[in-house]
Design a protein around this motif. Structure first.
Motif, mmCIF file in Angstrom:
data_model
loop_
_atom_site.group_PDB
_atom_site.id
_atom_site.type_symbol
_atom_site.label_atom_id
_atom_site.label_comp_id
_atom_site.label_asym_id
_atom_site.label_seq_id
_atom_site.Cartn_x
_atom_site.Cartn_y
_atom_site.Cartn_z
ATOM 1 N N ILE A 89 0.839 -1.200 0.000
ATOM 2 C CA ILE A 89 0.000 0.000 0.000
ATOM 3 C C ILE A 89 0.874 1.251 0.000
ATOM 4 C CG2 ILE A 89 -1.633 1.361 1.382
ATOM 5 C CD1 ILE A 89 -2.812 -1.339 2.334
ATOM 6 N N TYR A 90 1.967 1.211 0.783
ATOM 7 C CA TYR A 90 2.901 2.342 0.834
ATOM 8 C C TYR A 90 3.481 2.623 -0.545
ATOM 9 C CZ TYR A 90 7.111 5.057 1.638
ATOM 10 O OH TYR A 90 8.093 6.028 1.555
ATOM 11 N N VAL A 91 3.889 1.569 -1.253
ATOM 12 C CA VAL A 91 4.466 1.730 -2.593
ATOM 13 C C VAL A 91 3.459 2.367 -3.549
ATOM 14 C CG1 VAL A 91 5.387 0.506 -4.613
ATOM 15 C CG2 VAL A 91 6.110 -0.161 -2.313
ATOM 16 N N ILE A 92 2.205 1.942 -3.456
ATOM 17 C CA ILE A 92 1.157 2.523 -4.310
ATOM 18 C C ILE A 92 0.972 4.004 -4.003
ATOM 19 C CG2 ILE A 92 -1.326 2.511 -4.822
ATOM 20 C CD1 ILE A 92 -1.243 -0.543 -4.297
ATOM 21 N N LEU A 93 0.933 4.344 -2.705
ATOM 22 C CA LEU A 93 0.715 5.734 -2.288
ATOM 23 C C LEU A 93 1.897 6.631 -2.654
ATOM 24 C CD1 LEU A 93 -0.932 5.228 1.233
ATOM 25 C CD2 LEU A 93 -2.048 5.912 -0.906
ATOM 26 N N ILE A 94 3.126 6.115 -2.481
ATOM 27 C CA ILE A 94 4.303 6.945 -2.788
ATOM 28 C C ILE A 94 4.396 7.189 -4.294
ATOM 29 C CG2 ILE A 94 6.039 5.121 -3.053
ATOM 30 C CD1 ILE A 94 6.572 8.463 -1.236
ATOM 31 N N GLN A 95 3.975 6.211 -5.094
ATOM 32 C CA GLN A 95 3.945 6.410 -6.553
ATOM 33 C C GLN A 95 2.950 7.497 -6.929
ATOM 34 O OE1 GLN A 95 4.767 2.707 -9.272
ATOM 35 N NE2 GLN A 95 3.536 2.024 -7.555
ATOM 36 N N TYR A 96 1.785 7.468 -6.281
ATOM 37 C CA TYR A 96 0.772 8.492 -6.534
ATOM 38 C C TYR A 96 1.299 9.866 -6.137
ATOM 39 C CZ TYR A 96 -3.507 11.215 -6.047
ATOM 40 O OH TYR A 96 -4.458 12.209 -6.150
ATOM 41 N N TYR A 97 1.967 9.936 -4.996
ATOM 42 C CA TYR A 97 2.525 11.194 -4.485
ATOM 43 C C TYR A 97 3.565 11.765 -5.449
ATOM 44 C CZ TYR A 97 5.327 14.240 -1.433
ATOM 45 O OH TYR A 97 6.026 15.295 -0.902
ATOM 46 N N ILE A 98 4.466 10.924 -5.940
ATOM 47 C CA ILE A 98 5.518 11.373 -6.858
ATOM 48 C C ILE A 98 4.940 11.766 -8.211
ATOM 49 C CG2 ILE A 98 7.634 10.690 -8.066
ATOM 50 C CD1 ILE A 98 7.856 11.198 -4.987
ATOM 51 N N ASN A 99 3.933 11.019 -8.660
ATOM 52 C CA ASN A 99 3.281 11.384 -9.932
ATOM 53 C C ASN A 99 2.616 12.753 -9.851
ATOM 54 O OD1 ASN A 99 4.005 9.057 -11.322
ATOM 55 N ND2 ASN A 99 2.182 7.935 -10.689
ATOM 56 N N GLU A 100 2.058 13.064 -8.676
ATOM 57 C CA GLU A 100 1.419 14.363 -8.474
ATOM 58 C C GLU A 100 2.454 15.496 -8.466
ATOM 59 O OE1 GLU A 100 -1.958 15.428 -8.018
ATOM 60 O OE2 GLU A 100 -2.133 13.492 -9.048
ATOM 61 N N LEU A 101 3.646 15.225 -7.945
ATOM 62 C CA LEU A 101 4.706 16.244 -7.926
ATOM 63 C C LEU A 101 5.244 16.519 -9.329
ATOM 64 C CD1 LEU A 101 6.686 15.194 -4.723
ATOM 65 C CD2 LEU A 101 5.225 17.195 -5.019
ATOM 66 N N ASN A 102 5.215 15.507 -10.180
ATOM 67 C CA ASN A 102 5.536 15.676 -11.610
ATOM 68 C C ASN A 102 6.861 16.422 -11.839
ATOM 69 O OD1 ASN A 102 5.106 15.364 -14.326
ATOM 70 N ND2 ASN A 102 3.094 16.332 -14.315
ATOM 71 N N TYR A 103 7.924 15.891 -11.297
ATOM 72 C CA TYR A 103 9.236 16.544 -11.365
ATOM 73 C C TYR A 103 9.709 16.792 -12.796
ATOM 74 C CZ TYR A 103 9.894 15.714 -6.354
ATOM 75 O OH TYR A 103 9.773 15.721 -4.985
ATOM 76 N N ASN A 104 9.533 15.796 -13.658
ATOM 77 C CA ASN A 104 10.061 15.911 -15.024
ATOM 78 C C ASN A 104 9.390 17.043 -15.801
ATOM 79 O OD1 ASN A 104 11.943 14.754 -16.955
ATOM 80 N ND2 ASN A 104 10.155 14.111 -18.108
ATOM 81 N N GLU A 105 8.063 17.123 -15.699
ATOM 82 C CA GLU A 105 7.327 18.176 -16.409
ATOM 83 C C GLU A 105 7.665 19.558 -15.848
ATOM 84 O OE1 GLU A 105 2.698 19.518 -16.921
ATOM 85 O OE2 GLU A 105 3.151 17.381 -17.173
ATOM 86 N N ARG A 106 7.811 19.640 -14.531
ATOM 87 C CA ARG A 106 8.169 20.913 -13.899
ATOM 88 C C ARG A 106 9.573 21.356 -14.301
ATOM 89 N NH1 ARG A 106 7.423 19.498 -7.872
ATOM 90 N NH2 ARG A 106 8.352 21.552 -7.527
ATOM 91 N N ALA A 107 10.489 20.390 -14.385
ATOM 92 C CA ALA A 107 11.864 20.697 -14.805
ATOM 93 C C ALA A 107 11.875 21.259 -16.220
ATOM 94 C CB ALA A 107 12.729 19.443 -14.723
ATOM 95 N N LEU A 108 11.060 20.657 -17.101
ATOM 96 C CA LEU A 108 10.982 21.118 -18.488
ATOM 97 C C LEU A 108 10.375 22.516 -18.564
ATOM 98 C CD1 LEU A 108 11.545 20.194 -21.398
ATOM 99 C CD2 LEU A 108 9.201 19.329 -21.492
ATOM 100 N N LYS A 109 9.344 22.759 -17.756
ATOM 101 C CA LYS A 109 8.693 24.069 -17.743
ATOM 102 C C LYS A 109 9.650 25.163 -17.260
ATOM 103 C CE LYS A 109 4.497 26.404 -16.166
ATOM 104 N NZ LYS A 109 3.267 26.308 -15.345
ATOM 105 N N VAL A 110 10.416 24.852 -16.197
ATOM 106 C CA VAL A 110 11.392 25.803 -15.670
ATOM 107 C C VAL A 110 12.495 26.062 -16.693
ATOM 108 C CG1 VAL A 110 13.122 26.208 -13.870
ATOM 109 C CG2 VAL A 110 10.917 25.221 -13.270
ATOM 110 N N HIS A 111 12.867 25.011 -17.450
ATOM 111 C CA HIS A 111 13.885 25.166 -18.498
ATOM 112 C C HIS A 111 13.404 26.154 -19.564
ATOM 113 C CE1 HIS A 111 16.954 24.230 -21.445
ATOM 114 N NE2 HIS A 111 16.002 23.937 -22.320
ATOM 115 N N TYR A 112 12.151 26.020 -19.983
ATOM 116 C CA TYR A 112 11.595 26.952 -20.970
ATOM 117 C C TYR A 112 11.479 28.367 -20.389
ATOM 118 C CZ TYR A 112 10.462 23.120 -24.133
ATOM 119 O OH TYR A 112 10.552 22.050 -24.993
ATOM 120 N N HIS A 113 11.227 28.422 -19.080
ATOM 121 C CA HIS A 113 11.134 29.713 -18.414
ATOM 122 C C HIS A 113 12.464 30.459 -18.481
ATOM 123 C CE1 HIS A 113 10.567 32.088 -14.431
ATOM 124 N NE2 HIS A 113 10.267 32.828 -15.465
#
Length: 214
Positions: free
Chosen positions: A84-108
């Motif tokens: 259950i922890y693994v499922i929840l931590i995956q959901y949490y990390i997907n919500e943070l969306n590091y890769n998309e945010r990194a790309l957005k900041v790069h364009y910024h």
């Protein structure tokens, strides 16, 4: 607004703003690299956590022949909680969306670089006899660029203080940089390192239990 600029040198003001925009851009570059690093590390961590969760579930279902402890209710509960922890931590990390945010900041930071180039072109025009404009035209163009800068800043997430600190270290000598290494104590990095410890600790404790109760 123009009366305020009459008391200052427009070239000096442009140079100040170029310096400010450069600091912001360098900070955004550090932020983009930090988020990208989180993204790459989490891919590996989640991959290992999923493997461990699958092994735990398989052992709880059919591991009795390997060791009697795997048929115990306690182990089944631990395996269930961990899954259950693994499922929840995956959901949490997907919500943070590091890769998309990194790309957005790069364009910024690319948008900011474009504004810096436009400010530099104003200096070139000011110093060029052929393209010389009236003072008011420089001020108007300068105000437009600054307005666009404010819009760009407002439409993007704020950086963390650690990004600014790291961007400042880049300007120092190599020797000073080594002595003043900034440690990442952000919540993101703490959670990440907790899970690195977890993927090492879980199989280690399971092995100890296996050897002890064998």
């Amino acid at each position: 607004m123009s009366s305020e600029y009459e008391e200052i040198n427009i070239l000096t003001e442009i140079e100040k703003k170029i310096n400010t925009l450069n600091k912001t851009r360098n900070t955004r570059i550090r932020m983009s690299l930090r988020l990208k690093d989180y993204s790459e590390k989490w891919k590996l961590i989640l991959f290992i956590l999923n493997i461990e969760a699958v092994i735990f579930v398989l052992l709880s279902l059919g591991g009795e022949g390997i060791n009697p402890m795997f048929k115990e209710a306690v182990f089944s509960i631990i395996a269930g909680i961990f899954s259950i922890y693994v499922i929840l931590i995956q959901y949490y990390i997907n919500e943070l969306n590091y890769n998309e945010r990194a790309l957005k900041v790069h364009y910024h930071q690319l948008d900011i670089e474009d504004l810096i180039l436009r400010l530099k072109s104003l200096i070139i025009k000011k110093n060029s006899e052929e393209n010389r404009l009236k003072e008011k035209e420089y001020i108007d163009e300068f105000n437009i660029i600054m307005f666009e800068y404010q819009v760009v800043i407002k439409n993007n997430e704020n950086h963390h203080p650690i990004d600014y600190e790291k961007s400042m270290i880049k300007k120092e000598s190599d020797e000073d940089s080594k002595q003043k290494k900034i440690k990442d104590f952000t919540v993101d990095n703490i959670v990440l390192n907790f899970n690195i410890v977890l993927i090492i600790l879980i199989p280690l404790l399971t092995t100890i239990m296996f050897i002890t109760l064998r």
